[in-house]
Design a protein around this motif. Structure first.
Motif, PDB file in Angstrom:
ATOM      1  N   GLN A 181     -50.893 -12.123  -1.254  1.00  0.00           N
ATOM      2  CA  GLN A 181     -51.441 -10.805  -1.562  1.00  0.00           C
ATOM      3  C   GLN A 181     -50.631  -9.676  -0.939  1.00  0.00           C
ATOM      4  OE1 GLN A 181     -55.530 -10.394  -0.369  1.00  0.00           O
ATOM      5  NE2 GLN A 181     -56.080  -9.486  -2.327  1.00  0.00           N
ATOM      6  N   SER A 213     -54.500  -2.621   4.055  1.00  0.00           N
ATOM      7  CA  SER A 213     -53.855  -3.704   3.329  1.00  0.00           C
ATOM      8  C   SER A 213     -52.576  -3.204   2.682  1.00  0.00           C
ATOM      9  CB  SER A 213     -54.790  -4.293   2.274  1.00  0.00           C
ATOM     10  OG  SER A 213     -55.191  -3.287   1.368  1.00  0.00           O
ATOM     11  N   SER A 216     -52.289  -5.138  -1.886  1.00  0.00           N
ATOM     12  CA  SER A 216     -53.337  -6.036  -2.334  1.00  0.00           C
ATOM     13  C   SER A 216     -53.978  -5.578  -3.637  1.00  0.00           C
ATOM     14  CB  SER A 216     -54.418  -6.141  -1.254  1.00  0.00           C
ATOM     15  OG  SER A 216     -54.957  -4.860  -0.981  1.00  0.00           O
ATOM     16  N   SER A 224     -55.059  -7.096  -9.035  1.00  0.00           N
ATOM     17  CA  SER A 224     -55.685  -8.298  -8.521  1.00  0.00           C
ATOM     18  C   SER A 224     -56.773  -7.927  -7.518  1.00  0.00           C
ATOM     19  CB  SER A 224     -54.638  -9.182  -7.836  1.00  0.00           C
ATOM     20  OG  SER A 224     -54.021  -8.462  -6.798  1.00  0.00           O
ATOM     21  N   SER A 226     -59.184  -8.130  -4.213  1.00  0.00           N
ATOM     22  CA  SER A 226     -58.881  -8.486  -2.826  1.00  0.00           C
ATOM     23  C   SER A 226     -59.464  -9.852  -2.501  1.00  0.00           C
ATOM     24  CB  SER A 226     -59.457  -7.434  -1.874  1.00  0.00           C
ATOM     25  OG  SER A 226     -58.854  -6.180  -2.100  1.00  0.00           O
ATOM     26  N   ARG A 229     -59.400 -12.841   3.760  1.00  0.00           N
ATOM     27  CA  ARG A 229     -58.292 -13.129   4.654  1.00  0.00           C
ATOM     28  C   ARG A 229     -58.788 -13.195   6.087  1.00  0.00           C
ATOM     29  NH1 ARG A 229     -52.895  -9.875   3.393  1.00  0.00           N
ATOM     30  NH2 ARG A 229     -52.230 -11.493   4.829  1.00  0.00           N
TER      31      ARG A 229
END
Length: 456
Positions: A181, A213, A216, A224, A226, A229
């Motif tokens: 990502q 981020s 991402s 895409s 998230s 993580r």
């Protein structure tokens, strides 16, 4: 040549060899003093090689044993409200607990202020952001010695602030594994570093905050969602490059695989998938250009095929260089944007922030110990070691119920904090302690500078 002359030349040669060895040995002994232990990161490089041989590792080896969370995930006021709500509901007990917290804050204030003064005195000669007059420059050996003193003095403070130092195996994983990502990926050269240390607290598994981020939300063709993580609420970095200085920084909401992005002296690189997509775009656009333009040039202008291919190769090389350069520039800008939001403090300001956090954790541990020891079965008849184990077990279970986080509570340290406060209970506020006026009344009466006159 006679035998005597030959023996004399041999003795001279051996003497020169011993002198050369002595001079070279002295130079070799000086070099580690300047650059630190030789190949100090060699074991880290070896562990990185092991992770490169693994197929798609998801987390460091034995991660549950490597990292233990010690951070209490409540503020002092949140913790006070929870303890009052569950254990101290009567007005008398509530007032007593609030008075105890005020007493702890008062007693720890001077202790941690002294620690901060000592840390700042150690750090001031090597502070790159010093606003006072410059001091005499230090040699590399003196600077390295001062940096080691600062790091040694920081370790107990970081432990009290409930930071956990990340192991070398964890760093090897973070430097090798790149999360899919992360649109922005970086690379470092270990040979440029003298040392690097990471401490973290507040491990979470979930969606990253949007501004923290990198790449991402955006892809080449789609957006895409998230993914969950593993990240840390706070990360402290201490690193030094060869020819550089000690870098102290703190960051928030940092993923485990993104620790590499926090280091100095890094280079932005394009991921394998993005390079493949860029090359595909170049090939398709190049074929279209060659078919539509190249054939016309060959037929109408009678240009030789070899010359046309040469021009086409030069054109595609320039186009590829421009595309990859623009992509790296965009990634570097995105990385800078992300670090802008993640960074919380650095250098001298970080020392102050760590001291305040250690003071808060000290107060929270004493508050938990005082509240739970009041319900200790058998009273004070238990041995200290057994009491600390019971306290650790009870507090860990309670924190897991209240927060859903597995926290390793240091019962022995909390018990020691409470025992250190016991002789002075009831002395808050101390007799004759001065009360400061409000800040507004002080700032409203700031004396104005008297205008100077050149006339006598």
């Amino acid at each position: 040549m006679t035998v005597a002359r030959w023996l004399r030349f041999q003795r001279k040669g051996l003497a020169m060899l011993h002198v050369a060895r002595g001079v070279w040995g002295s130079k070799v002994r000086v070099l580690p003093a300047l650059l630190g232990p030789p190949r100090a990161l060699s074991s880290l490089a070896a562990k990185m090689g092991e992770y490169r041989k693994m197929w798609n590792p998801k987390e460091p080896r034995n991660w549950a044993q490597q990292y233990r969370e010690h951070f209490i995930p409540f503020s002092k006021q949140q913790l006070l409200r929870l303890l009052i709500q569950e254990f101290h509901s009567s007005p008398t007990e509530k007032a007593a607990l609030e008075e105890f917290l005020a007493h702890v804050e008062f007693c720890t204030l001077f202790h941690y202020h002294e620690i901060l003064d000592r840390l700042q005195a150690l750090y001031d000669p090597i502070n790159p952001d010093r606003e006072t007059l410059d001091q005499p420059s230090l040699t590399d050996t003196q600077r390295l010695s001062n940096e080691q003193e600062v790091l040694e003095a920081l370790k107990p403070l970081l432990i009290q602030a409930n930071f956990s130092q990340l192991s070398e195996d964890t760093l090897a994983y973070a430097l090798v594994v790149h999360h899919p990502q992360d649109g922005v990926q970086v690379t470092i050269n270990l040979d440029q570093y003298v040392y690097m240390h990471f401490w973290a607290l507040g491990q979470r598994v979930g969606q990253m905050p949007q501004k923290s981020s990198v790449g991402s939300k955006r892809g080449f063709f789609t957006r895409s969602p998230s993914a969950e993580r593993r990240y840390f609420k706070r990360v402290v970095l201490a690193a030094r490059t060869k020819g550089g200085h000690l870098v102290l920084k703190s960051f928030k909401d940092t993923p485990l695989e993104g620790l590499e992005q926090l280091l100095p002296e890094l280079k932005v690189r394009t991921s394998t998938l993005q390079r493949a997509l860029l090359n595909l775009i170049l090939i398709v656009s190049g074929l279209v250009f060659f078919v539509n333009v190249g054939m016309v040039v060959v037929s109408d202008l009678k240009v030789g095929t070899s010359l046309l291919l040469l021009f086409f190769a030069v054109f595609m090389g320039l186009r590829a260089s421009k595309m990859f350069g623009q992509r790296r520039s965009a990634q570097a800008l995105e990385l800078a944007h992300m670090l802008y939001y993640r960074s919380t403090s650095n250098n001298s300001e970080l020392l102050t922030a760590l001291t305040l956090r250690a003071q808060d954790e000290h107060a929270k541990e004493a508050l938990l110990a005082r509240s739970f020891l009041a319900r200790l079965p058998g009273g004070a008849s238990r041995p200290p070691q057994e009491t600390s184990k019971w306290l650790q077990s009870e507090v860990e279970s309670w924190l897991l119920t209240q927060s859903g986080c597995e926290v390793t509570f240091n019962g022995a340290r909390a018990l020691a904090h409470l025992q250190a406060l016991t002789p002075s209970i009831g002395l808050y506020p101390p007799p004759g302690f001065p009360k400061l006026d409000q800040l507004t009344s002080i700032t409203s009466e700031i004396p104005q500078a008297t205008p100077r006159s050149d006339n006598p």
